[in-house]
Design an enzyme around this catalytic site. Sequence first.
Site, mmCIF file in Angstrom:
data_model
loop_
_atom_site.group_PDB
_atom_site.id
_atom_site.type_symbol
_atom_site.label_atom_id
_atom_site.label_comp_id
_atom_site.label_asym_id
_atom_site.label_seq_id
_atom_site.Cartn_x
_atom_site.Cartn_y
_atom_site.Cartn_z
ATOM 1 N N LYS A 79 -40.870 -0.235 -6.275
ATOM 2 C CA LYS A 79 -40.161 0.981 -6.533
ATOM 3 C C LYS A 79 -40.271 1.116 -8.177
ATOM 4 O O LYS A 79 -40.058 0.473 -8.958
ATOM 5 C CB LYS A 79 -38.844 1.076 -5.798
ATOM 6 C CG LYS A 79 -38.164 2.585 -5.928
ATOM 7 C CD LYS A 79 -36.823 2.846 -5.101
ATOM 8 C CE LYS A 79 -36.186 3.771 -5.277
ATOM 9 N NZ LYS A 79 -34.893 3.930 -4.602
ATOM 10 N N SER A 154 -34.114 7.610 -1.312
ATOM 11 C CA SER A 154 -34.950 7.795 -2.408
ATOM 12 C C SER A 154 -36.151 7.007 -2.467
ATOM 13 O O SER A 154 -37.383 7.556 -3.030
ATOM 14 C CB SER A 154 -34.415 7.774 -3.941
ATOM 15 O OG SER A 154 -33.972 6.335 -3.803
ATOM 16 N N SER A 178 -31.082 4.425 0.272
ATOM 17 C CA SER A 178 -32.330 4.838 -0.220
ATOM 18 C C SER A 178 -33.485 3.914 0.273
ATOM 19 O O SER A 178 -34.408 3.855 0.117
ATOM 20 C CB SER A 178 -32.401 4.976 -1.796
ATOM 21 O OG SER A 178 -31.768 6.079 -2.173
#
Lengths: 499, 98
Positions: A79, A154, A178
């Site tokens: 990420k 997210s 997330s």
Amino acid sequence: MTNIHSSAAEMAAALSKNETTSVELTKLHLDQISKVDGKVHAFLHVDTEGALAQAAEVDAKRASGEQISPLAGVPLALKDVLTQKGIPTTAGSKILEGWRPPYDSTVVSKLKAAGVVILGKTNMDEFAMGSSTENSAYGTTQNPWDLSRIPGGSGGGSAAALASFQAPLAIGSDTGGSIRQPAALTGTVGVKPTYGGVSRYGVIAYSSSLDQIGPCARTVLDTALLHEVIAGHDERDSTSINAPVPQVVAAAKKLDVKGMKIGVIKELNGAGFQAGVIERFNESLDLLVANGAEIVEVSCPNFEYALAAYYLIAPSEASSNLARFDSMRYGLRVGDDGKRGAEEVMSITREAGFGKEVKRRIILGTYALSSGYYDAFYGSAQKVRTLVKQDFDAAFQMADVLVSPVTPTTAFKIGEKSDDPVAMYLSDIATIPVNMAGIGGMSLPCGLAAEDGLPVGFQIMSPVMQDDRMYRVGATLEAALVSKWGKPILANVPDLGGK
Amino acid sequence: MAQISRDDVAHLAKLARVEMTPDELDHMATELDQILGAVKRVQEVATSDIAPTSHPLEMTNIFRADLVKPSLTNEEALSGAPAKAEERFKVPQILGEE
């Protein structure tokens, strides 16, 4: 024969038996990225050269008989919220466009030391603020199950990369869901470890008392293997727990829940949840009972205030954390014409560099922390946090783990909620309490909703530093579900072709 | 009654060092008002007898020995600087503002 559909554990086994090489595996995944990521947009940056170099290094070590770790040579998607030395790191924001960090985050150092091959950086809502990746400054990620839908957020990029076989492993960050919400919406597995279980050093901070880094994969065992690579005490993170890492790999291999008490949270099972979500959830409860677990109902009456408290605490901490983006030491600088002063340049830069949701949360946080409002908003939210913790403490007196659906609905359409922040915030109603209390939470795919054929996530929560419990229950349920289906859930994901 | 006015938002934006266009101010005031309407629910249960929790774990400050350790070189630390001069960050004027 291993291929991109294999699990990370299978890839690792094939590597150790010399049936394949890390370079070969890495190339297979880079090929898949070039075939399908034009449609999915999971990656913001693909480090082809770096990944192949890292893979070649692992292969050479293995050939020389050097001792290497279990996941050595297996590729991973990272990420974009974690720093990786020399690799563009944006956190999905224009304010960091082009920035190449001069250091590795602790998680990246650990991945590199374990020989895990980092393919690239994945898309996310800007500064991890969002539940759909629509807040990324670099475009929305599409859900591999249906390209017109969001993959969650997210960490939608990491989850979509797994579901489209662009990587067997990924790293996420979870402040309010997330990791778990995107896992639920893409039919993958995601774990938010106990707060303090994984170092936050080198993670671009959103809400420091809630942020936690965690492992993502397609199976519970793969998630556990990755968990043990990245977890552990780090003196560079003052909130890192100085205690042995829970034995999550052993727990994921146990496949036995006899006598375990599973607490169903009454408040997160009914009103406001899609019928198909509840149906799959209840079916999983039956499977756990069939495997010898006992179901008890628990009540957490204060959870209904958790969402409101979260949207005060997280923006407050964000308004403080994001003050570091001041255009002085790194990142974007706009409007420096030699005449304007530093503060003016700062304001112009932040206007140009931050997206709408980030500005909204900065302003909300500034409001909640300002004198005159502090007690009524931020202070009250902190009290709710106490109540949520007390609810969990009481519930864990009655059950070994707690369970709920991960999300109220399956993946929604791109654009459906982007103009209604409050509706978007409701996506996180079942995941947020976990962050408030700092406990562990897992999302595990438990089937497809009857009405839309989209994946549903089953959430398992375990007490602080008892992360092994959720792996034990998760692996048992996964085995029962896969045996019932006759194949893994991702066998149903549409072929994105491009061949 | 609105929780937050357009002027409030303009003031907060100034405090937070974020320029905002008139259009953005209009939108933000409406949206924040909605959000505040939803989040003020916390006040319903936050009675004076409840202690606040600022952090999920009970922790005390952790200290380490004050030793010199390897760190970034000047060049590395300056590698992302928008502007630099004489091995330092170069910033817009700080003094001389009103």
